[in-house]
Design a protein around this motif. Structure first.
Motif, short mmCIF file in Angstrom:
data_model
loop_
_atom_site.label_atom_id
_atom_site.label_comp_id
_atom_site.label_asym_id
_atom_site.label_seq_id
_atom_site.Cartn_x
_atom_site.Cartn_y
_atom_site.Cartn_z
N GLN A 1 31.66 26.02 51.96
CA GLN A 1 32.00 26.33 53.35
C GLN A 1 32.63 27.72 53.46
O GLN A 1 32.32 28.49 54.38
CB GLN A 1 32.96 25.26 53.89
CG GLN A 1 32.32 23.90 54.08
CD GLN A 1 33.31 22.87 54.57
OE1 GLN A 1 34.49 23.16 54.76
NE2 GLN A 1 32.84 21.64 54.79
N ILE A 2 33.53 28.04 52.53
CA ILE A 2 34.16 29.37 52.54
C ILE A 2 33.12 30.45 52.33
O ILE A 2 33.13 31.49 53.01
CB ILE A 2 35.25 29.44 51.46
CG1 ILE A 2 36.40 28.48 51.80
CG2 ILE A 2 35.78 30.86 51.32
CD1 ILE A 2 37.43 28.34 50.69
N GLU A 3 32.18 30.20 51.41
CA GLU A 3 31.12 31.19 51.16
C GLU A 3 30.25 31.40 52.39
O GLU A 3 29.92 32.54 52.75
CB GLU A 3 30.26 30.71 49.99
CG GLU A 3 29.17 31.69 49.59
CD GLU A 3 28.32 31.18 48.46
OE1 GLU A 3 27.51 31.95 47.92
OE2 GLU A 3 28.47 29.99 48.11
N GLN A 4 29.87 30.31 53.06
CA GLN A 4 29.06 30.42 54.27
C GLN A 4 29.82 31.16 55.37
O GLN A 4 29.24 31.98 56.09
CB GLN A 4 28.65 29.03 54.75
CG GLN A 4 27.67 28.32 53.81
CD GLN A 4 27.42 26.89 54.22
OE1 GLN A 4 27.97 26.41 55.22
NE2 GLN A 4 26.57 26.19 53.47
N GLN A 5 31.09 30.88 55.49
CA GLN A 5 31.89 31.56 56.52
C GLN A 5 31.98 33.06 56.23
O GLN A 5 31.88 33.89 57.14
CB GLN A 5 33.29 30.95 56.57
CG GLN A 5 34.15 31.49 57.71
CD GLN A 5 35.48 30.75 57.83
OE1 GLN A 5 35.73 29.80 57.09
NE2 GLN A 5 36.31 31.19 58.75
N LEU A 6 32.13 33.41 54.95
CA LEU A 6 32.19 34.83 54.59
C LEU A 6 30.85 35.51 54.87
O LEU A 6 30.82 36.66 55.33
CB LEU A 6 32.56 34.97 53.12
CG LEU A 6 34.02 34.66 52.76
CD1 LEU A 6 34.19 34.66 51.26
CD2 LEU A 6 34.96 35.66 53.41
N GLU A 7 29.74 34.82 54.59
CA GLU A 7 28.43 35.40 54.86
C GLU A 7 28.22 35.61 56.35
O GLU A 7 27.69 36.66 56.78
CB GLU A 7 27.34 34.47 54.30
CG GLU A 7 27.28 34.47 52.78
CD GLU A 7 26.24 33.49 52.26
OE1 GLU A 7 25.70 32.72 53.09
OE2 GLU A 7 25.98 33.48 51.03
N ARG A 8 28.65 34.65 57.17
CA ARG A 8 28.53 34.84 58.63
C ARG A 8 29.40 36.01 59.10
O ARG A 8 28.97 36.80 59.93
CB ARG A 8 28.94 33.55 59.35
CG ARG A 8 27.93 32.41 59.19
CD ARG A 8 28.23 31.29 60.19
NE ARG A 8 29.53 30.70 59.94
CZ ARG A 8 29.74 29.63 59.17
NH1 ARG A 8 28.71 29.07 58.54
NH2 ARG A 8 30.94 29.14 59.00
N SER A 9 30.59 36.10 58.55
CA SER A 9 31.48 37.21 58.93
C SER A 9 30.89 38.54 58.52
O SER A 9 30.92 39.52 59.29
CB SER A 9 32.87 37.01 58.29
OG SER A 9 33.45 35.80 58.72
N LEU A 10 30.32 38.59 57.30
CA LEU A 10 29.71 39.84 56.83
C LEU A 10 28.52 40.23 57.69
O LEU A 10 28.32 41.42 58.00
CB LEU A 10 29.27 39.67 55.37
CG LEU A 10 28.67 40.90 54.69
CD1 LEU A 10 29.67 42.05 54.70
CD2 LEU A 10 28.26 40.57 53.27
#
Length: 214
Positions: free
Chosen positions: A126-135
């Motif tokens: 979930q943290i990885e997906q959130q970082l990808e969306r933010s990026l």
């Protein structure tokens, strides 16, 4: 000589206590009457003697004043209860907000790469997906800003070209020629028969290049 403060305490002698009661009772009833007349105040005074005898004074009616007092006390109790409920609600809201702030701080630390030791695989995903969306959002915003800057530079270029054209016109100078015009001019120069003044041979009999020998 200055008199000291009289210490108030119960008068032990019965006769003296009775005399003092009569004097003070008369004085306080007089003060209550003066207060009601001078200040137009609603006053009700009830005094029971040590023997249980009732003395009272009222500017209107003792019963009416007592009823008014009871209604006032009810309103005070209601207001106090309401204040307590509001205070309790505010405390609960403050505790809830503090919990939310703590949760946000924990999530922020995880996004910064801190405190990941106890995270499960699902939480890490979930943290990885959130970082990808933010990026992705950051990159989209960066491209938008780049496009705005390029558009601004193009507008500035047009403005400068217009200013240069006005300056050329004021000075009577022809502006820069178009590329097609430049190419046509170069071609005409290359293929035209230009008299270069070049002579071949000794000084006495030199002739121009391109003329037949005599």
């Amino acid at each position: 000589m200055v008199r000291g403060k009289t210490q108030l305490k119960r008068i032990e002698k019965t006769t003296s206590r009775q005399i003092t009661f009569c004097k003070r009772r008369t004085g306080i009833l007089k003060k209550a009457f003066e207060l009601s007349v001078l200040c137009d105040a609603e006053v009700a005074l009830i005094v029971f003697s040590p023997a249980g005898k009732l003395y009272e004074f009222a500017s209107t009616s003792v019963r009416e004043t007592m009823e008014r007092y009871r209604e006032y006390q009810k309103d005070v109790e209601v207001d106090r209860t309401l204040e307590e409920k509001i205070l309790q609600q505010l405390k609960e809201d403050a505790a809830e907000i503090a919990k939310k702030i703590e949760a946000i701080e924990v999530a922020k630390r995880k996004l910064m790469g801190e405190g990941l030791g106890l995270c499960t695989i699902e939480e890490l995903q979930q943290i990885e997906q959130q970082l990808e969306r933010s990026l992705s959002k950051v990159r989209a915003r960066k491209m938008h800003v780049f496009k705005e800057q390029v558009d601004q530079l193009k507008e500035k270029e047009k403005t400068l070209e217009a200013e240069n054209a006005m300056l050329y016109e004021k000075l009577g100078i022809r502006g820069r020629q178009e590329p097609s015009e430049e190419k046509a001019m170069v071609a005409s120069i290359e293929y035209s028969d230009v008299d270069t003044g070049l002579f071949i041979g000794p000084p006495q009999g030199r002739i121009k290049s391109g003329q037949p020998h005599k």
